[in-house]
Design an enzyme around this catalytic site. Sequence first.
Site, mmCIF file in Angstrom:
data_model
loop_
_atom_site.group_PDB
_atom_site.id
_atom_site.type_symbol
_atom_site.label_atom_id
_atom_site.label_comp_id
_atom_site.label_asym_id
_atom_site.label_seq_id
_atom_site.Cartn_x
_atom_site.Cartn_y
_atom_site.Cartn_z
ATOM 1 N N HIS A 1 -6.763 -38.006 0.403
ATOM 2 C CA HIS A 1 -8.022 -38.475 0.994
ATOM 3 C C HIS A 1 -7.994 -39.982 1.201
ATOM 4 C CE1 HIS A 1 -9.985 -40.091 -2.735
ATOM 5 N NE2 HIS A 1 -9.365 -39.106 -3.345
ATOM 6 N N ASP B 1 -6.860 -44.231 -6.078
ATOM 7 C CA ASP B 1 -7.439 -42.909 -5.855
ATOM 8 C C ASP B 1 -8.133 -42.946 -4.496
ATOM 9 O OD1 ASP B 1 -8.898 -40.538 -5.861
ATOM 10 O OD2 ASP B 1 -10.281 -41.187 -7.432
ATOM 11 N N HIS C 1 -12.015 -45.210 -10.487
ATOM 12 C CA HIS C 1 -13.449 -45.345 -10.171
ATOM 13 C C HIS C 1 -14.044 -46.606 -10.774
ATOM 14 C CE1 HIS C 1 -14.566 -41.113 -8.541
ATOM 15 N NE2 HIS C 1 -13.276 -41.367 -8.331
ATOM 16 N N GLU D 1 -13.841 -37.464 0.323
ATOM 17 C CA GLU D 1 -13.557 -36.682 -0.880
ATOM 18 C C GLU D 1 -14.458 -37.087 -2.033
ATOM 19 O OE1 GLU D 1 -11.387 -35.790 -4.754
ATOM 20 O OE2 GLU D 1 -12.127 -37.689 -3.932
#
Length: 355
Positions: A64, A180, A322, A212
Amino acid sequence: MSNISRIKRICDANGISGFEDEVLTAIREEAPNLGTFTEDSMRNLYLAFANNKGGRPVIQLDAHTDEVGFMVKCIRDDGMLEFIPIGGWVNSNIPAHRVRVRNMDGHYVQGLVGSKPPHYMSEAERNAAPEITSMIIDIGSFSYAESVNTYKIGVAAPVVPEATCSYNEQSGLLWGKAFDCRLGCTSILDTLEALQKEELSVDLIAGFASQEEVGCRGAIITSRTIDADLAICFEGVPADDTFLPAYQRQTAVGKGPMLRHIDSKTIINPRFQRFALDVAKQCNIPVQEAVRSGGSTNASQIHIAQRGIPTIVIGIPVRYAHTHWGISSLSDVENAVKLGVAIIKALDAETIAGF
Protein backbone atom coordinates in the site's frame (compact mmCIF):
# COMPACT_ATOMS: atom_id res chain seq x y z
CA MET A 1 22.23 -4.45 -2.02
CA SER A 2 18.82 -2.82 -2.30
CA ASN A 3 18.50 0.50 -4.07
CA ILE A 4 18.96 2.96 -1.18
CA SER A 5 18.12 5.99 -3.28
CA ARG A 6 14.84 4.31 -4.32
CA ILE A 7 13.96 3.59 -0.70
CA LYS A 8 14.69 7.17 0.31
CA ARG A 9 12.70 8.68 -2.52
CA ILE A 10 9.59 6.55 -2.08
CA CYS A 11 9.59 6.75 1.72
CA ASP A 12 10.12 10.52 1.73
CA ALA A 13 7.21 11.11 -0.66
CA ASN A 14 4.19 12.75 0.97
CA GLY A 15 1.11 10.56 0.90
CA ILE A 16 -1.48 10.13 3.63
CA SER A 17 -4.53 8.02 2.80
CA GLY A 18 -6.35 9.42 -0.22
CA PHE A 19 -3.52 11.79 -1.15
CA GLU A 20 -0.87 9.40 -2.48
CA ASP A 21 -0.11 11.22 -5.75
CA GLU A 22 3.57 11.91 -4.97
CA VAL A 23 4.11 8.26 -4.09
CA LEU A 24 2.62 7.05 -7.36
CA THR A 25 4.80 9.45 -9.32
CA ALA A 26 7.90 8.18 -7.53
CA ILE A 27 7.00 4.53 -8.17
CA ARG A 28 6.35 5.19 -11.85
CA GLU A 29 9.66 7.00 -12.28
CA GLU A 30 11.58 4.31 -10.39
CA ALA A 31 10.31 1.55 -12.67
CA PRO A 32 10.22 2.83 -16.26
CA ASN A 33 11.11 -0.51 -17.84
CA LEU A 34 9.42 -3.07 -15.62
CA GLY A 35 6.07 -3.16 -17.39
CA THR A 36 2.89 -1.25 -18.08
CA PHE A 37 1.32 1.08 -15.52
CA THR A 38 -2.39 1.86 -15.18
CA GLU A 39 -4.45 3.61 -12.48
CA ASP A 40 -8.05 3.63 -11.32
CA SER A 41 -10.26 6.31 -9.76
CA MET A 42 -9.05 5.49 -6.23
CA ARG A 43 -5.47 6.12 -7.35
CA ASN A 44 -4.58 2.47 -7.05
CA LEU A 45 -1.56 1.90 -9.27
CA TYR A 46 -1.17 -1.31 -11.27
CA LEU A 47 2.02 -2.61 -12.88
CA ALA A 48 1.71 -5.51 -15.31
CA PHE A 49 5.14 -7.15 -15.54
CA ALA A 50 6.81 -6.82 -18.93
CA ASN A 51 7.55 -10.55 -19.09
CA ASN A 52 3.90 -11.64 -18.78
CA LYS A 53 2.73 -13.99 -21.52
CA GLY A 54 -0.95 -14.53 -20.71
CA GLY A 55 -2.71 -17.84 -20.26
CA ARG A 56 -0.84 -18.52 -17.03
CA PRO A 57 -1.76 -18.22 -13.34
CA VAL A 58 -1.70 -14.61 -12.17
CA ILE A 59 0.13 -13.60 -9.00
CA GLN A 60 -0.87 -10.32 -7.33
CA LEU A 61 2.01 -8.50 -5.62
CA ASP A 62 0.49 -6.14 -3.09
CA ALA A 63 1.75 -3.16 -1.10
CA HIS A 64 0.00 0.00 0.00
CA THR A 65 1.10 3.51 -0.86
CA ASP A 66 -0.48 5.52 1.96
CA GLU A 67 0.94 6.47 5.35
CA VAL A 68 -0.65 7.57 8.60
CA GLY A 69 -0.98 11.31 9.11
CA PHE A 70 -3.55 13.99 9.81
CA MET A 71 -6.03 16.32 8.12
CA VAL A 72 -6.88 19.93 8.90
CA LYS A 73 -10.36 20.13 10.42
CA CYS A 74 -10.66 23.90 10.77
CA ILE A 75 -8.62 27.09 11.15
CA ARG A 76 -8.90 29.09 14.34
CA ASP A 77 -9.08 32.87 14.57
CA ASP A 78 -5.50 32.93 15.87
CA GLY A 79 -4.26 31.02 12.80
CA MET A 80 -3.77 27.68 14.53
CA LEU A 81 -4.97 24.54 12.75
CA GLU A 82 -7.21 21.99 14.41
CA PHE A 83 -6.88 18.51 12.95
CA ILE A 84 -8.03 14.90 12.96
CA PRO A 85 -5.93 11.72 12.70
CA ILE A 86 -5.77 9.71 9.48
CA GLY A 87 -4.95 6.12 10.41
CA GLY A 88 -4.12 4.71 13.81
CA TRP A 89 -2.17 6.88 16.25
CA VAL A 90 -1.37 6.77 19.97
CA ASN A 91 -2.24 10.31 21.04
CA SER A 92 0.76 10.73 23.33
CA ASN A 93 3.09 10.25 20.33
CA ILE A 94 1.67 13.20 18.42
CA PRO A 95 2.66 16.46 20.22
CA ALA A 96 5.99 18.29 19.80
CA HIS A 97 6.69 16.80 16.37
CA ARG A 98 7.13 18.61 13.09
CA VAL A 99 4.69 18.04 10.24
CA ARG A 100 4.18 19.10 6.62
CA VAL A 101 0.85 20.72 5.71
CA ARG A 102 -0.11 20.78 2.02
CA ASN A 103 -1.48 24.13 0.94
CA MET A 104 -3.87 24.99 -1.88
CA ASP A 105 -0.98 25.39 -4.34
CA GLY A 106 0.24 21.85 -3.61
CA HIS A 107 3.27 23.02 -1.65
CA TYR A 108 4.02 21.70 1.83
CA VAL A 109 4.27 24.18 4.69
CA GLN A 110 6.24 23.41 7.85
CA GLY A 111 4.21 23.00 11.01
CA LEU A 112 4.62 21.90 14.60
CA VAL A 113 2.07 20.00 16.67
CA GLY A 114 1.57 22.12 19.77
CA SER A 115 -0.15 21.52 23.08
CA LYS A 116 -0.65 23.41 26.32
CA PRO A 117 2.61 23.68 28.35
CA PRO A 118 2.58 21.90 31.73
CA HIS A 119 2.92 25.29 33.45
CA TYR A 120 -0.68 26.08 32.50
CA MET A 121 -2.20 22.66 33.10
CA SER A 122 -4.38 21.77 36.05
CA GLU A 123 -3.45 18.66 37.99
CA ALA A 124 -6.30 16.81 36.29
CA GLU A 125 -4.99 17.83 32.86
CA ARG A 126 -1.45 16.72 33.69
CA ASN A 127 -2.66 13.30 34.80
CA ALA A 128 -5.04 12.73 31.91
CA ALA A 129 -4.21 11.06 28.61
CA PRO A 130 -3.80 13.71 25.90
CA GLU A 131 -6.67 14.30 23.50
CA ILE A 132 -6.19 15.38 19.90
CA THR A 133 -8.85 18.03 20.49
CA SER A 134 -6.39 19.73 22.88
CA MET A 135 -3.65 19.91 20.21
CA ILE A 136 -3.09 22.30 17.34
CA ILE A 137 -0.75 22.60 14.38
CA ASP A 138 1.26 25.82 14.46
CA ILE A 139 2.52 26.97 11.05
CA GLY A 140 3.81 30.30 12.32
CA SER A 141 0.59 32.15 11.52
CA PHE A 142 -1.05 34.65 13.86
CA SER A 143 -4.52 34.91 12.28
CA TYR A 144 -7.10 33.10 10.20
CA ALA A 145 -6.46 35.52 7.34
CA GLU A 146 -2.72 34.84 7.41
CA SER A 147 -3.20 31.07 7.39
CA VAL A 148 -5.58 31.26 4.45
CA ASN A 149 -4.17 34.13 2.39
CA THR A 150 -0.42 33.95 3.08
CA TYR A 151 0.13 30.26 3.81
CA LYS A 152 -2.83 29.23 1.63
CA ILE A 153 -4.04 26.54 3.99
CA GLY A 154 -7.56 25.24 3.52
CA VAL A 155 -9.93 22.92 5.32
CA ALA A 156 -9.14 19.23 4.61
CA ALA A 157 -5.47 19.94 3.90
CA PRO A 158 -3.48 16.70 4.26
CA VAL A 159 -0.77 16.69 6.94
CA VAL A 160 2.28 14.42 6.76
CA PRO A 161 4.80 13.60 9.53
CA GLU A 162 8.11 15.41 9.00
CA ALA A 163 10.99 12.96 8.62
CA THR A 164 13.70 12.30 6.04
CA CYS A 165 14.96 8.79 5.34
CA SER A 166 18.59 8.01 6.06
CA TYR A 167 20.73 4.88 6.04
CA ASN A 168 23.44 4.05 8.55
CA GLU A 169 26.00 1.82 6.84
CA GLN A 170 27.62 0.82 10.12
CA SER A 171 24.43 -0.52 11.70
CA GLY A 172 22.65 -1.44 8.47
CA LEU A 173 19.57 0.41 9.70
CA LEU A 174 17.16 2.67 7.87
CA TRP A 175 15.62 5.62 9.72
CA GLY A 176 12.61 7.49 8.38
CA LYS A 177 8.87 7.74 7.95
CA ALA A 178 6.25 5.67 6.14
CA PHE A 179 8.21 2.39 6.22
CA ASP A 180 4.69 0.99 6.63
CA CYS A 181 4.34 0.33 3.75
CA ARG A 182 6.74 2.12 1.41
CA LEU A 183 9.33 -0.58 2.11
CA GLY A 184 6.73 -2.94 0.70
CA CYS A 185 6.44 -0.78 -2.41
CA THR A 186 10.21 -0.77 -2.98
CA SER A 187 10.34 -4.52 -2.33
CA ILE A 188 7.89 -5.15 -5.16
CA LEU A 189 10.02 -3.12 -7.57
CA ASP A 190 13.19 -4.90 -6.42
CA THR A 191 11.46 -8.27 -6.81
CA LEU A 192 10.34 -7.52 -10.37
CA GLU A 193 13.82 -6.29 -11.28
CA ALA A 194 15.35 -9.51 -9.96
CA LEU A 195 12.94 -11.57 -12.07
CA GLN A 196 13.50 -9.77 -15.38
CA LYS A 197 15.76 -12.49 -16.81
CA GLU A 198 14.03 -15.46 -15.21
CA GLU A 199 11.81 -17.97 -17.01
CA LEU A 200 8.62 -18.04 -14.96
CA SER A 201 5.50 -20.20 -15.04
CA VAL A 202 3.24 -17.38 -13.81
CA ASP A 203 2.27 -13.83 -14.74
CA LEU A 204 2.78 -10.98 -12.27
CA ILE A 205 0.67 -7.90 -11.63
CA ALA A 206 1.58 -5.48 -8.86
CA GLY A 207 -1.19 -3.62 -7.12
CA PHE A 208 0.03 -0.56 -5.22
CA ALA A 209 -3.10 0.00 -3.16
CA SER A 210 -4.38 3.25 -1.70
CA GLN A 211 -6.02 3.87 1.68
CA GLU A 212 -4.89 0.78 3.59
CA GLU A 213 -4.48 2.74 6.81
CA VAL A 214 -8.18 3.63 6.90
CA GLY A 215 -9.61 0.18 6.29
CA CYS A 216 -7.76 -1.55 3.43
CA ARG A 217 -10.09 0.20 0.99
CA GLY A 218 -7.82 0.24 -2.06
CA ALA A 219 -7.18 -3.50 -1.86
CA ILE A 220 -10.90 -4.18 -2.19
CA ILE A 221 -10.64 -2.72 -5.67
CA THR A 222 -7.20 -4.05 -6.66
CA SER A 223 -8.17 -7.62 -5.79
CA ARG A 224 -11.29 -7.36 -7.97
CA THR A 225 -9.41 -5.71 -10.82
CA ILE A 226 -6.43 -8.09 -10.92
CA ASP A 227 -8.53 -11.20 -10.20
CA ALA A 228 -5.41 -13.16 -9.26
CA ASP A 229 -4.95 -16.84 -8.55
CA LEU A 230 -2.52 -16.13 -5.71
CA ALA A 231 -1.31 -13.07 -3.80
CA ILE A 232 1.81 -11.98 -1.93
CA CYS A 233 1.46 -8.94 0.31
CA PHE A 234 4.65 -7.05 1.11
CA GLU A 235 4.05 -5.03 4.27
CA GLY A 236 5.90 -2.94 6.83
CA VAL A 237 4.86 -4.58 10.09
CA PRO A 238 5.25 -3.32 13.68
CA ALA A 239 8.35 -4.77 15.33
CA ASP A 240 7.97 -6.28 18.80
CA ASP A 241 11.60 -6.48 19.94
CA THR A 242 11.66 -3.34 22.10
CA PHE A 243 8.94 -4.33 24.56
CA LEU A 244 8.51 -8.12 24.64
CA PRO A 245 10.68 -10.72 26.39
CA ALA A 246 12.94 -12.67 24.06
CA TYR A 247 10.81 -15.83 24.04
CA GLN A 248 7.76 -13.88 22.80
CA ARG A 249 9.46 -11.92 20.03
CA GLN A 250 8.27 -12.82 16.55
CA THR A 251 8.95 -9.63 14.60
CA ALA A 252 12.43 -8.49 15.56
CA VAL A 253 14.40 -6.01 13.46
CA GLY A 254 17.33 -7.69 11.69
CA LYS A 255 16.04 -11.26 12.08
CA GLY A 256 14.45 -11.57 8.66
CA PRO A 257 11.00 -10.96 7.19
CA MET A 258 7.97 -12.05 9.20
CA LEU A 259 5.46 -14.57 7.88
CA ARG A 260 2.33 -14.21 9.99
CA HIS A 261 -0.06 -17.13 10.41
CA ILE A 262 -2.99 -15.11 11.70
CA ASP A 263 -4.06 -11.61 12.70
CA SER A 264 -7.35 -9.98 13.65
CA LYS A 265 -8.85 -10.30 10.16
CA THR A 266 -6.97 -13.04 8.31
CA ILE A 267 -6.10 -16.69 8.81
CA ILE A 268 -3.33 -17.20 6.29
CA ASN A 269 -3.84 -20.11 3.87
CA PRO A 270 -1.86 -22.81 5.70
CA ARG A 271 -0.79 -24.65 2.55
CA PHE A 272 0.61 -21.54 0.87
CA GLN A 273 2.21 -20.53 4.19
CA ARG A 274 3.88 -23.93 4.53
CA PHE A 275 5.14 -23.64 0.95
CA ALA A 276 6.64 -20.21 1.67
CA LEU A 277 8.31 -21.45 4.86
CA ASP A 278 9.75 -24.47 3.03
CA VAL A 279 11.12 -22.24 0.24
CA ALA A 280 12.75 -19.99 2.84
CA LYS A 281 14.39 -23.00 4.49
CA GLN A 282 15.60 -24.46 1.19
CA CYS A 283 17.09 -21.12 0.14
CA ASN A 284 18.60 -20.32 3.57
CA ILE A 285 16.56 -17.13 3.87
CA PRO A 286 15.98 -16.14 7.52
CA VAL A 287 12.31 -15.70 8.37
CA GLN A 288 10.24 -15.20 11.50
CA GLU A 289 6.86 -16.80 12.14
CA ALA A 290 4.23 -14.78 13.96
CA VAL A 291 0.86 -15.34 15.58
CA ARG A 292 -0.89 -11.99 15.91
CA SER A 293 -4.17 -11.33 17.72
CA GLY A 294 -4.35 -7.71 16.54
CA GLY A 295 -3.65 -5.70 13.41
CA SER A 296 -4.40 -6.54 9.81
CA THR A 297 -3.09 -6.00 6.29
CA ASN A 298 -4.45 -5.86 2.75
CA ALA A 299 -4.50 -9.65 2.94
CA SER A 300 -7.71 -9.24 4.95
CA GLN A 301 -9.47 -8.08 1.78
CA ILE A 302 -7.54 -10.00 -0.84
CA HIS A 303 -7.94 -13.48 0.66
CA ILE A 304 -11.76 -13.23 0.58
CA ALA A 305 -12.01 -11.52 -2.81
CA GLN A 306 -13.59 -13.15 -5.85
CA ARG A 307 -13.68 -16.90 -5.22
CA GLY A 308 -11.04 -16.66 -2.50
CA ILE A 309 -7.38 -15.92 -3.21
CA PRO A 310 -4.65 -17.80 -1.28
CA THR A 311 -2.51 -15.04 0.22
CA ILE A 312 0.60 -14.70 2.35
CA VAL A 313 2.15 -11.66 4.02
CA ILE A 314 5.89 -11.02 3.82
CA GLY A 315 6.38 -8.50 6.61
CA ILE A 316 9.38 -6.19 7.05
CA PRO A 317 9.75 -5.31 10.76
CA VAL A 318 9.43 -1.61 11.58
CA ARG A 319 10.16 -0.26 15.04
CA TYR A 320 7.76 2.49 16.19
CA ALA A 321 5.31 2.00 13.34
CA HIS A 322 2.51 4.58 13.19
CA THR A 323 4.67 7.33 14.63
CA HIS A 324 6.70 10.06 12.94
CA TRP A 325 9.83 7.87 12.79
CA GLY A 326 10.54 4.22 12.13
CA ILE A 327 13.66 2.05 12.20
CA SER A 328 14.12 -0.96 9.92
CA SER A 329 16.99 -3.17 8.83
CA LEU A 330 18.11 -3.14 5.22
CA SER A 331 18.88 -6.85 5.55
CA ASP A 332 15.21 -7.53 6.30
CA VAL A 333 14.22 -5.65 3.14
CA GLU A 334 16.72 -7.61 1.08
CA ASN A 335 15.64 -10.93 2.52
CA ALA A 336 11.98 -10.07 1.89
CA VAL A 337 12.88 -9.55 -1.76
CA LYS A 338 14.91 -12.77 -1.89
CA LEU A 339 11.97 -14.67 -0.42
CA GLY A 340 9.50 -13.13 -2.85
CA VAL A 341 11.75 -13.98 -5.79
CA ALA A 342 12.31 -17.55 -4.62
CA ILE A 343 8.60 -18.18 -4.06
CA ILE A 344 7.61 -16.81 -7.46
CA LYS A 345 10.26 -18.86 -9.25
CA ALA A 346 8.97 -22.01 -7.56
CA LEU A 347 5.31 -21.46 -8.47
CA ASP A 348 3.42 -23.12 -11.31
CA ALA A 349 -0.19 -23.96 -12.07
CA GLU A 350 -0.08 -27.39 -10.41
CA THR A 351 1.46 -26.04 -7.21
CA ILE A 352 -1.06 -23.19 -7.00
CA ALA A 353 -3.95 -25.61 -7.51
CA GLY A 354 -2.73 -27.48 -4.42
CA PHE A 355 -3.30 -24.44 -2.22
